[in-house]
Scaffold this motif. Structure first.
Motif, PDB file in Angstrom:
ATOM      1  N   VAL A 154      38.565  25.693  12.946  1.00  0.00           N
ATOM      2  CA  VAL A 154      39.712  26.453  13.289  1.00  0.00           C
ATOM      3  C   VAL A 154      40.368  27.297  12.508  1.00  0.00           C
ATOM      4  O   VAL A 154      40.464  28.425  12.643  1.00  0.00           O
ATOM      5  N   ILE A 155      40.441  26.557  11.253  1.00  0.00           N
ATOM      6  CA  ILE A 155      40.914  27.417  10.191  1.00  0.00           C
ATOM      7  C   ILE A 155      39.864  28.353   9.721  1.00  0.00           C
ATOM      8  O   ILE A 155      40.417  29.479   9.256  1.00  0.00           O
ATOM      9  N   SER A 156      38.986  28.237   9.810  1.00  0.00           N
ATOM     10  CA  SER A 156      37.878  29.270   9.227  1.00  0.00           C
ATOM     11  C   SER A 156      37.814  30.393  10.144  1.00  0.00           C
ATOM     12  O   SER A 156      37.704  31.643   9.882  1.00  0.00           O
ATOM     13  N   GLU A 157      38.008  30.352  11.216  1.00  0.00           N
ATOM     14  CA  GLU A 157      37.825  31.358  12.573  1.00  0.00           C
ATOM     15  C   GLU A 157      39.178  32.074  12.357  1.00  0.00           C
ATOM     16  O   GLU A 157      39.283  33.463  12.513  1.00  0.00           O
ATOM     17  N   ALA A 158      40.370  31.409  11.983  1.00  0.00           N
ATOM     18  CA  ALA A 158      41.815  32.008  11.709  1.00  0.00           C
ATOM     19  C   ALA A 158      41.533  32.920  10.591  1.00  0.00           C
ATOM     20  O   ALA A 158      42.088  33.985  10.392  1.00  0.00           O
ATOM     21  N   VAL A 159      40.984  32.613   9.563  1.00  0.00           N
ATOM     22  CA  VAL A 159      40.814  33.298   8.382  1.00  0.00           C
ATOM     23  C   VAL A 159      39.868  34.560   8.651  1.00  0.00           C
ATOM     24  O   VAL A 159      40.082  35.722   8.333  1.00  0.00           O
ATOM     25  N   ALA A 160      39.004  34.424   9.659  1.00  0.00           N
ATOM     26  CA  ALA A 160      38.254  35.520   9.946  1.00  0.00           C
ATOM     27  C   ALA A 160      38.852  36.673  10.638  1.00  0.00           C
ATOM     28  O   ALA A 160      38.612  37.691  10.585  1.00  0.00           O
ATOM     29  N   ARG A 161      40.055  36.230  11.503  1.00  0.00           N
ATOM     30  CA  ARG A 161      40.387  37.263  12.289  1.00  0.00           C
ATOM     31  C   ARG A 161      41.494  37.923  11.644  1.00  0.00           C
ATOM     32  O   ARG A 161      41.540  39.196  11.690  1.00  0.00           O
ATOM     33  N   ILE A 162      42.082  37.431  10.407  1.00  0.00           N
ATOM     34  CA  ILE A 162      42.952  38.156   9.530  1.00  0.00           C
ATOM     35  C   ILE A 162      41.976  39.121   8.795  1.00  0.00           C
ATOM     36  O   ILE A 162      42.339  40.274   8.550  1.00  0.00           O
ATOM     37  N   GLN A 163      40.775  38.761   8.253  1.00  0.00           N
ATOM     38  CA  GLN A 163      40.148  39.591   7.612  1.00  0.00           C
ATOM     39  C   GLN A 163      39.525  40.755   8.522  1.00  0.00           C
ATOM     40  O   GLN A 163      39.362  41.873   8.011  1.00  0.00           O
ATOM     41  N   GLN A 164      39.521  40.734   9.569  1.00  0.00           N
ATOM     42  CA  GLN A 164      39.117  41.868  10.707  1.00  0.00           C
ATOM     43  C   GLN A 164      40.348  42.780  10.570  1.00  0.00           C
ATOM     44  O   GLN A 164      40.094  43.744  10.648  1.00  0.00           O
ATOM     45  N   ARG A 165      41.499  42.356  10.480  1.00  0.00           N
ATOM     46  CA  ARG A 165      42.801  42.712  10.831  1.00  0.00           C
ATOM     47  C   ARG A 165      43.058  43.940   9.267  1.00  0.00           C
ATOM     48  O   ARG A 165      43.496  44.770   9.401  1.00  0.00           O
ATOM     49  N   GLY A 166      42.500  43.170   8.256  1.00  0.00           N
ATOM     50  CA  GLY A 166      42.645  43.906   6.809  1.00  0.00           C
ATOM     51  C   GLY A 166      43.463  43.009   6.027  1.00  0.00           C
ATOM     52  O   GLY A 166      44.508  43.113   6.078  1.00  0.00           O
ATOM     53  N   VAL A 167      42.829  42.520   5.081  1.00  0.00           N
ATOM     54  CA  VAL A 167      43.523  41.780   3.999  1.00  0.00           C
ATOM     55  C   VAL A 167      44.369  42.636   3.139  1.00  0.00           C
ATOM     56  O   VAL A 167      45.499  42.315   2.704  1.00  0.00           O
ATOM     57  N   THR A 168      43.714  43.791   2.672  1.00  0.00           N
ATOM     58  CA  THR A 168      44.684  44.779   1.854  1.00  0.00           C
ATOM     59  C   THR A 168      45.917  45.111   2.714  1.00  0.00           C
ATOM     60  O   THR A 168      46.879  45.393   2.111  1.00  0.00           O
ATOM     61  N   ILE A 169      45.679  45.437   4.084  1.00  0.00           N
ATOM     62  CA  ILE A 169      47.110  45.976   4.737  1.00  0.00           C
ATOM     63  C   ILE A 169      48.048  44.696   4.646  1.00  0.00           C
ATOM     64  O   ILE A 169      49.211  44.841   4.397  1.00  0.00           O
ATOM     65  N   LEU A 170      47.447  43.340   4.722  1.00  0.00           N
ATOM     66  CA  LEU A 170      48.474  42.320   4.753  1.00  0.00           C
ATOM     67  C   LEU A 170      49.136  42.306   3.383  1.00  0.00           C
ATOM     68  O   LEU A 170      50.344  41.946   3.273  1.00  0.00           O
TER      69      LEU A 170
END
Length: 562
Positions: free
Chosen positions: A225-241
């Motif tokens: 579940v944590i791995s899938e949550a990391v993947a969702r944020i990567q799709q949003r953009g880590v640089t933007i975060l």
């Protein structure tokens, strides 16, 4: 300069004298004074005077009397190490010169001193704390990842909330890493430890097994579940975060200093890479959380085996360890070395090997290089183990007649010498002849001819010829390349040798010894034909030309059944 400092190893970035104050003769007073500065720093007190430091020592647990000279020495040493800074207060009013000397100087921690004090606090805290594998930390990481995803999805949310959620996520990750490392160290020490009290030892290990089993069970349902949550944020953009968190951090820019934003973004990127290494590596490597699960499972197996050994030792009347301890006590009570050696032989049964000196009736019948696995068995008398003797004690046996053994040896030597003489006489040439002139040879002569050709081809070429001699120096062979396009065919019972038809000369370097075998030598070669071949080879049209190498190395054997 910052990039160079980060690229250097950690041990090169720590100043050599940062923690010297903890190793001197006055380490206790030095550390107490540093704690006074640390407490003042917690209360946001900028600087302390001499009298304030002296009055604050009992507050940190230092109740021994301190003279002015001792405190002055300590402050001077800490200033020498670069841990505190001294400044003068020129704005205050002083009633006397003595008051000016005591209250003029103000002391405060330097940046290096702050780091040294924090390092001491961290070491003390680490020694007094225990590691843990808490699934609650995994739940907190999952919650913060979900919150960051929701904040990124809504552009109207304040950037300060993004910054706060990101800092909480990094804090939980740092706590997970620190607790995991500390717990793993404690676990490995527990696996190596053998408790003095078996009951307490078994109870601790059973509790540890239950703790690890529960953690592994809860971990299996959370890591994916944590791995899938990391993947969702990567799709949003880590640089933007990270850029939104940077705007919410409100980093101050000091006058004359560099912009802290690039360094801050670099740290956030490194922390995010660490999070991915734990739960979702980008290079296809195995997540560290899976490695942690493997360590826990192996520890469970090791602890269960230790408990099983402890249970078996309780069930049995004795154990191997107890046997060795009793044997050690017996050795300790031995009066001398002879008694200790006797006890050793009795306990372990390591008797000397008294049969290795036995040999066959004819020691030379088996070569010394023969392995024991392939050598014939030697009869061993049963009396060797009981009495230490190979035969019964009786009258002296008759002297063995070795005449037959000597006769067999002499005949074998004579036969070998005759075979060698026969081969040399067959191969001797009246002069340079073609290799094809040897015709058909028996296996012994053919082997000797190959040996001579090999020696000649291995010798360096001089003036168009190669010279070599046998091991005993009796025969000399000369090999010349006549540049002939023909091939020589030498026939033996085991096959046919095909090689360039070279000019070969084999002659005796010294007179031959008398024939010990006196056996007739049957020449396999036609000596007149070889003499004619030698005369033809000396003709001008067949003369050899120096400077060319032979092609005997390309010889090939066309085998046929004997």
């Amino acid at each position: 300069m910052g990039d160079d400092a980060r690229s250097r190893p950690v041990f090169r970035q720590v100043p050599a004298d940062m923690f010297t104050f903890t190793t001197t003769d006055r380490a206790d007073l030095h550390t107490a004074v540093m704690q006074v500065f640390g407490d003042a720093h917690e209360r946001l007190v900028a600087a302390l005077t001499f009298d304030e430091i002296l009055a604050a020592l009992p507050g940190v647990g230092w109740y021994e009397p301190v003279t002015d000279s001792s405190l002055d020495y300590t402050l001077g040493a800490l200033h020498k190490y670069g841990l505190i800074e001294r400044t003068q207060n020129h704005t205050a009013h002083y009633a006397s010169a003595a008051e000016y000397e005591r209250r003029n100087l103000h002391y405060s921690l330097s940046r290096k001193g702050e780091a040294a004090y924090e390092g001491v606090l961290h070491a003390v805290q680490h020694l007094s704390s225990t590691g843990a594998l808490q699934t609650a930390v995994l739940d907190a990481i999952l919650d913060r990842l979900g919150e960051l995803h929701d904040l990124l999805a809504a552009d109207a949310t304040p950037d300060r909330r993004v910054y706060a959620a990101l800092m909480e996520l990094e804090g939980h990750l740092g706590g997970l890493r620190a607790s995991t490392k500390q717990f793993n160290g404690q676990l490995q020490r527990l696996l190596r430890e053998e408790g003095a009290d078996p009951d307490t030892f078994a109870e601790v290990k059973q509790a540890t097994i239950a703790y690890l089993s529960e953690f592994v069970t809860n971990l299996d349902g959370r890591r994916q579940v944590i791995s899938e949550a990391v993947a969702r944020i990567q799709q949003r953009g880590v640089t933007i975060l990270h850029h939104r968190a940077l705007r919410g951090a409100d980093l101050p820019t000091l006058p004359g200093g560099s912009d802290p934003a690039p360094r801050w973004l670099e740290q956030r990127a490194a922390r995010w890479d660490g999070l991915c290494a734990w739960f979702r590596p980008g290079d296809g490597a195995r997540p560290r959380i899976d490695q942690l699960a493997d360590v826990a499972r192996r520890a469970i197996v090791a602890l269960m085996r230790a408990l099983e050994r402890l249970t078996d030792s309780r069930r049995r009347g004795t154990s191997t360890a107890a046997d060795f301890r009793a044997l050690a006590r017996w050795f300790a009570t031995c009066d001398n070395d002879e008694a200790a050696h006797t006890l050793w032989s009795t306990a372990f049964g390591l008797w000397p090997a008294r049969h290795t000196h036995l040999a066959l009736d004819d020691p030379t019948a088996v070569p010394a290089t023969t392995s024991w696995w392939h050598a014939p068995a030697v009869p061993v008398s049963p009396l060797l183990r009981t009495t230490g003797q190979t035969d019964k004690v009786a009258r002296t046996a008759k002297v063995r007649d070795t005449a037959e053994v000597r006769r067999l040896r002499r005949e074998r030597v004579v036969a070998e010498r005759a075979e060698l003489e026969r081969a040399w006489r067959q191969l001797a040439t009246p002069g340079p002849v073609r290799l094809s002139a040897f015709g058909q040879l028996d296996p012994g002569s053919f082997a000797r001819l190959l040996e001579l050709l090999s020696r000649a081809l291995s010798a360096p070429e001089r003036h168009g010829a190669r010279h070599a001699a046998t091991a005993d120096g009796r025969l000399v062979v000369t090999l010349t390349d006549a540049h002939s396009s023909g091939r020589a065919l030498l026939r033996t019972p085991h096959g046919v040798l095909s090689a360039p038809d070279l000019l070969v000369s084999i002659s005796e370097a010294r007179p031959a010894p008398p024939d010990v075998s006196r056996a007739p030598v049957e020449a396999a070669t036609n000596v007149p034909a070889m003499r004619d071949a030698a005369e033809r080879a000396e003709a001008p049209d067949g003369a050899s030309r120096p400077g060319h190498r032979g092609e005997a190395s390309t010889a090939s054997i066309k085998g046929r059944s004997a």
